[in-house]
Scaffold this motif. Structure first.
Motif, mmCIF file in Angstrom:
data_model
loop_
_atom_site.group_PDB
_atom_site.id
_atom_site.type_symbol
_atom_site.label_atom_id
_atom_site.label_comp_id
_atom_site.label_asym_id
_atom_site.label_seq_id
_atom_site.Cartn_x
_atom_site.Cartn_y
_atom_site.Cartn_z
ATOM 1 N N PHE A 138 0.840 -1.199 0.000
ATOM 2 C CA PHE A 138 0.000 0.000 0.000
ATOM 3 C C PHE A 138 0.874 1.248 0.000
ATOM 4 C CE2 PHE A 138 -2.832 3.268 1.387
ATOM 5 C CZ PHE A 138 -4.091 2.883 0.972
ATOM 6 N N ILE A 139 1.895 1.273 0.854
ATOM 7 C CA ILE A 139 2.770 2.438 0.963
ATOM 8 C C ILE A 139 3.525 2.676 -0.341
ATOM 9 C CG2 ILE A 139 4.847 3.313 2.115
ATOM 10 C CD1 ILE A 139 3.663 1.906 4.689
ATOM 11 N N LYS A 140 4.037 1.613 -0.967
ATOM 12 C CA LYS A 140 4.761 1.764 -2.235
ATOM 13 C C LYS A 140 3.834 2.285 -3.334
ATOM 14 C CE LYS A 140 8.266 -1.779 -1.483
ATOM 15 N NZ LYS A 140 8.737 -3.111 -1.903
ATOM 16 N N ALA A 141 2.600 1.818 -3.356
ATOM 17 C CA ALA A 141 1.661 2.223 -4.406
ATOM 18 C C ALA A 141 1.144 3.641 -4.200
ATOM 19 C CB ALA A 141 0.482 1.247 -4.459
ATOM 20 N N ASP A 142 1.111 4.095 -2.965
ATOM 21 C CA ASP A 142 0.571 5.421 -2.630
ATOM 22 C C ASP A 142 1.609 6.494 -2.945
ATOM 23 O OD1 ASP A 142 -0.922 7.510 -1.600
ATOM 24 O OD2 ASP A 142 -0.510 7.003 0.494
ATOM 25 N N ALA A 143 1.756 6.798 -4.238
ATOM 26 C CA ALA A 143 2.833 7.662 -4.721
ATOM 27 C C ALA A 143 2.833 9.046 -4.082
ATOM 28 C CB ALA A 143 2.752 7.786 -6.242
ATOM 29 N N ASN A 144 1.654 9.613 -3.856
ATOM 30 C CA ASN A 144 1.601 10.969 -3.306
ATOM 31 C C ASN A 144 1.479 10.997 -1.781
ATOM 32 O OD1 ASN A 144 -1.039 10.223 -2.979
ATOM 33 N ND2 ASN A 144 -1.905 11.868 -4.234
ATOM 34 N N GLY A 145 1.442 9.837 -1.147
ATOM 35 C CA GLY A 145 1.459 9.774 0.306
ATOM 36 C C GLY A 145 0.195 10.227 1.004
ATOM 37 N N PHE A 204 -3.386 2.206 -8.643
ATOM 38 C CA PHE A 204 -3.919 0.868 -8.411
ATOM 39 C C PHE A 204 -3.099 -0.226 -9.090
ATOM 40 C CE2 PHE A 204 -7.244 -2.485 -9.067
ATOM 41 C CZ PHE A 204 -7.425 -2.792 -7.736
ATOM 42 N N ARG A 205 -2.623 0.019 -10.305
ATOM 43 C CA ARG A 205 -1.803 -0.992 -10.994
ATOM 44 C C ARG A 205 -0.541 -1.299 -10.201
ATOM 45 N NH1 ARG A 205 -2.637 -2.547 -16.406
ATOM 46 N NH2 ARG A 205 -4.545 -1.627 -17.222
ATOM 47 N N THR A 206 0.053 -0.268 -9.602
ATOM 48 C CA THR A 206 1.242 -0.482 -8.766
ATOM 49 C C THR A 206 0.877 -1.319 -7.550
ATOM 50 O OG1 THR A 206 2.196 1.609 -9.499
ATOM 51 C CG2 THR A 206 3.093 0.655 -7.476
ATOM 52 N N LEU A 207 -0.263 -1.018 -6.942
ATOM 53 C CA LEU A 207 -0.711 -1.792 -5.787
ATOM 54 C C LEU A 207 -0.874 -3.261 -6.168
ATOM 55 C CD1 LEU A 207 -1.707 -2.017 -2.844
ATOM 56 C CD2 LEU A 207 -3.999 -1.530 -3.715
ATOM 57 N N ILE A 208 -1.541 -3.516 -7.286
ATOM 58 C CA ILE A 208 -1.741 -4.898 -7.732
ATOM 59 C C ILE A 208 -0.394 -5.575 -7.981
ATOM 60 C CG2 ILE A 208 -2.644 -6.359 -9.591
ATOM 61 C CD1 ILE A 208 -4.783 -5.362 -7.607
ATOM 62 N N ALA A 209 0.533 -4.883 -8.643
ATOM 63 C CA ALA A 209 1.860 -5.460 -8.911
ATOM 64 C C ALA A 209 2.578 -5.801 -7.605
ATOM 65 C CB ALA A 209 2.696 -4.492 -9.743
ATOM 66 N N GLY A 261 -9.987 -2.020 -13.687
ATOM 67 C CA GLY A 261 -11.120 -1.110 -13.467
ATOM 68 C C GLY A 261 -12.235 -1.764 -12.678
ATOM 69 N N TYR A 262 -12.559 -2.986 -13.034
ATOM 70 C CA TYR A 262 -13.604 -3.735 -12.331
ATOM 71 C C TYR A 262 -13.222 -3.936 -10.862
ATOM 72 C CZ TYR A 262 -16.451 -7.712 -10.874
ATOM 73 O OH TYR A 262 -17.288 -8.542 -10.170
ATOM 74 N N ALA A 263 -11.989 -4.361 -10.640
ATOM 75 C CA ALA A 263 -11.535 -4.618 -9.269
ATOM 76 C C ALA A 263 -11.525 -3.329 -8.455
ATOM 77 C CB ALA A 263 -10.145 -5.252 -9.289
ATOM 78 N N PHE A 264 -11.057 -2.240 -9.066
ATOM 79 C CA PHE A 264 -11.017 -0.961 -8.350
ATOM 80 C C PHE A 264 -12.424 -0.566 -7.900
ATOM 81 C CE2 PHE A 264 -10.972 3.555 -7.700
ATOM 82 C CZ PHE A 264 -9.737 3.803 -7.123
ATOM 83 N N LYS A 265 -13.381 -0.671 -8.820
ATOM 84 C CA LYS A 265 -14.764 -0.293 -8.480
ATOM 85 C C LYS A 265 -15.339 -1.184 -7.381
ATOM 86 C CE LYS A 265 -15.729 1.674 -12.994
ATOM 87 N NZ LYS A 265 -16.358 1.465 -14.287
ATOM 88 N N ARG A 266 -14.994 -2.453 -7.387
ATOM 89 C CA ARG A 266 -15.474 -3.377 -6.341
ATOM 90 C C ARG A 266 -14.915 -3.004 -4.975
ATOM 91 N NH1 ARG A 266 -17.041 -9.012 -7.172
ATOM 92 N NH2 ARG A 266 -17.205 -8.748 -4.934
#
Length: 93
Positions: free
Chosen positions: A29-36, A45-50, A70-75
């Motif tokens: 989560f921290i790595k994917a949250d680019a802007n903190g 979200f793609r970074t989070l999934i990776a 997109g589907y996963a994000f909306k869910r």
């Protein structure tokens, strides 16, 4: 270093909480949250999934395999505000 506790999810590690975050999930989560801002945008979200794929998350592996970002994000985005919080992510585990 970056603090690994996510304030929005502070109560998730409390005794009796359904399932606490693993250290790998917090790091992802921290790595994917680019802007903190402690929220994941569609762009992050793609970074989070990776990152979650790299720690063996079955759900993340499926999202990547089928390309259903997109589907996963909306869910996961339960309140439909266009951001995923730690609480929303934890609820989908």
């Amino acid at each position: 270093g970056v603090p690994l506790d996510l304030p929005d999810a502070a109560n998730l590690s409390a005794p009796g909480a359904a399932m606490a975050y693993s250290q790998g999930e917090k790091n992802a989560f921290i790595k994917a949250d680019a802007n903190g801002d402690r929220k994941i945008t569609p762009g992050e979200f793609r970074t989070l999934i990776a990152e979650l794929v790299s720690i063996g998350s079955e759900k993340a592996i499926s999202v990547k395999k089928w390309g259903v970002y997109g589907y996963a994000f909306k869910r996961i985005d339960a309140d439909k505000d266009g951001m995923i919080t730690p609480t929303e992510l934890q609820a989908q585990r």
